[in-house]
Write a protein that holds these residues in place. Structure first.
Motif, PDB file in Angstrom:
ATOM      1  N   GLN A 177       0.838  -1.208   0.000  1.00  0.00           N
ATOM      2  CA  GLN A 177       0.000   0.000   0.000  1.00  0.00           C
ATOM      3  C   GLN A 177       0.868   1.251   0.000  1.00  0.00           C
ATOM      4  O   GLN A 177       0.559   2.251  -0.677  1.00  0.00           O
ATOM      5  CB  GLN A 177      -0.936  -0.014   1.213  1.00  0.00           C
ATOM      6  N   LYS A 178       1.942   1.201   0.752  1.00  0.00           N
ATOM      7  CA  LYS A 178       2.878   2.321   0.778  1.00  0.00           C
ATOM      8  C   LYS A 178       3.514   2.505  -0.586  1.00  0.00           C
ATOM      9  O   LYS A 178       3.685   3.633  -1.068  1.00  0.00           O
ATOM     10  CB  LYS A 178       3.953   2.070   1.836  1.00  0.00           C
ATOM     11  N   CYS A 179       3.853   1.399  -1.233  1.00  0.00           N
ATOM     12  CA  CYS A 179       4.483   1.466  -2.540  1.00  0.00           C
ATOM     13  C   CYS A 179       3.529   2.084  -3.568  1.00  0.00           C
ATOM     14  O   CYS A 179       3.941   2.872  -4.420  1.00  0.00           O
ATOM     15  CB  CYS A 179       4.916   0.070  -2.982  1.00  0.00           C
ATOM     16  N   LYS A 180       2.263   1.731  -3.490  1.00  0.00           N
ATOM     17  CA  LYS A 180       1.273   2.276  -4.425  1.00  0.00           C
ATOM     18  C   LYS A 180       1.128   3.783  -4.281  1.00  0.00           C
ATOM     19  O   LYS A 180       0.871   4.492  -5.255  1.00  0.00           O
ATOM     20  CB  LYS A 180      -0.086   1.599  -4.195  1.00  0.00           C
ATOM     21  N   LYS A 181       1.276   4.267  -3.057  1.00  0.00           N
ATOM     22  CA  LYS A 181       1.170   5.715  -2.837  1.00  0.00           C
ATOM     23  C   LYS A 181       2.362   6.444  -3.448  1.00  0.00           C
ATOM     24  O   LYS A 181       2.241   7.596  -3.881  1.00  0.00           O
ATOM     25  CB  LYS A 181       1.082   6.011  -1.339  1.00  0.00           C
ATOM     26  N   ILE A 182       3.510   5.769  -3.449  1.00  0.00           N
ATOM     27  CA  ILE A 182       4.719   6.390  -3.995  1.00  0.00           C
ATOM     28  C   ILE A 182       4.748   6.270  -5.518  1.00  0.00           C
ATOM     29  O   ILE A 182       5.037   7.225  -6.223  1.00  0.00           O
ATOM     30  CB  ILE A 182       5.967   5.731  -3.385  1.00  0.00           C
ATOM     31  N   TRP A 183       4.442   5.053  -6.004  1.00  0.00           N
ATOM     32  CA  TRP A 183       4.392   4.805  -7.443  1.00  0.00           C
ATOM     33  C   TRP A 183       2.950   4.901  -7.897  1.00  0.00           C
ATOM     34  O   TRP A 183       2.177   3.959  -7.732  1.00  0.00           O
ATOM     35  CB  TRP A 183       4.902   3.401  -7.763  1.00  0.00           C
ATOM     36  N   HIS A 184       2.530   5.996  -8.473  1.00  0.00           N
ATOM     37  CA  HIS A 184       1.171   6.116  -8.984  1.00  0.00           C
ATOM     38  C   HIS A 184       0.983   5.144 -10.141  1.00  0.00           C
ATOM     39  O   HIS A 184       1.870   4.959 -10.962  1.00  0.00           O
ATOM     40  CB  HIS A 184       0.903   7.546  -9.441  1.00  0.00           C
ATOM     41  N   HIS A 185      -0.187   4.520 -10.201  1.00  0.00           N
ATOM     42  CA  HIS A 185      -0.515   3.570 -11.262  1.00  0.00           C
ATOM     43  C   HIS A 185       0.443   2.372 -11.266  1.00  0.00           C
ATOM     44  O   HIS A 185       0.803   1.852 -12.327  1.00  0.00           O
ATOM     45  CB  HIS A 185      -0.515   4.252 -12.632  1.00  0.00           C
TER      46      HIS A 185
END
Length: 258
Positions: A177-185
């Protein structure tokens, strides 16, 4: 030469996608702030090479199948090198690639499913220099900050030289979830580990190599940020092997019957 794609965290992956990743004698990326791998370790590591040099990493899962990244096909590998940590070593085993089987859903790195199976023209002999690595038996649940390993033959910094000796580094798993916030899409079916909040990760020349957790290959080196390996930066991205097991097992089973 293959290059790992680099994406801006504020721009969709497709918009910044770079399809030619920098993997050369250190494909996918070389290992940043790692160390030379001991000679009796990581015996599953494979160097994908074309007529000129190393282009990507990979790993042996059966006597005649190698797992690597789908985008490595752009480098036109012709054969694999096994049984050595030093790419200049003459005792290494070279085997031609018989088939390149790209995941049917793969379009580009930004859309995920960045995984490919290589059927070797001849089986390798498992011995004290060449071994397979196990894949997960089912869905995996990696813990936040779990320590895993990534290895490869590549650069040790963004503009550094390539290396001939295999290097390895410990990386920490990053909460999805943290990664998704940093990497959009961020594509589905990926794992994030290393490259963020740390000075360790992969670089140009390691694509296709394995992310190894608790002795099993759980991920395939897929992408980092625009060839930049001066971490801390953004999370490194790996294809999640456990999400592709059905396809892998189907292809391998079919190949064994041919």
């Amino acid at each position: 030469m293959v290059r790992i794609p680099f994406f801006s965290p504020n721009i969709p992956w497709d918009a910044k996608l770079i399809l030619h990743f920098c993997f050369y004698a250190a494909h996918g990326s070389d290992i940043v702030h790692g160390e030379k791998a001991p000679e009796n370790s990581l015996l599953y590591m494979v160097s994908l090479q074309n007529n000129k040099s190393h282009v990507c990493g990979g790993f042996l899962v059966t006597e005649d199948f190698v797992v690597t990244a789908a985008h490595c096909v752009d480098s036109k590998p012709t054969h694999v090198v096994l049984g050595t940590h030093n790419l200049k070593e003459l005792q290494s085993e070279n085997i031609e690639i018989g088939q390149k089987i790209i995941h049917p859903s793969y379009q580009n790195v930004g859309k995920g499913d960045d995984i490919m199976l290589l059927k070797l023209a001849n089986k390798t002999q498992l011995n004290s220099r060449v071994q397979t690595i196990q894949l997960p038996s089912g869905e995996i649940n990696l813990e936040d900050n779990e320590i895993c390993q990534v290895a490869g033959w590549g650069k040790t910094s963004s503009n550094g030289p390539s290396v001939d000796e295999l290097r390895v580094v410990n990386v920490s798993v990053i909460n999805p979830q943290k990664c998704k916030k940093i990497w959009h899409h961020l594509p589905a079916k990926v794992i994030c580990a290393g490259g963020y909040g740390t000075n360790k990760g992969f670089c140009q020349g390691d694509s296709g190599g394995p992310l190894v957790c608790k002795g099993k290959a759980v991920g395939v080196v897929s992408a980092n940020r625009n060839y930049i390996c001066n971490y801390p930066d953004l999370p490194n991205v790996y294809t999640d092997i456990s999400k592709h097991l059905e396809w892998i097992n189907k292809v391998v089973k079919k190949g064994m019957n041919n």
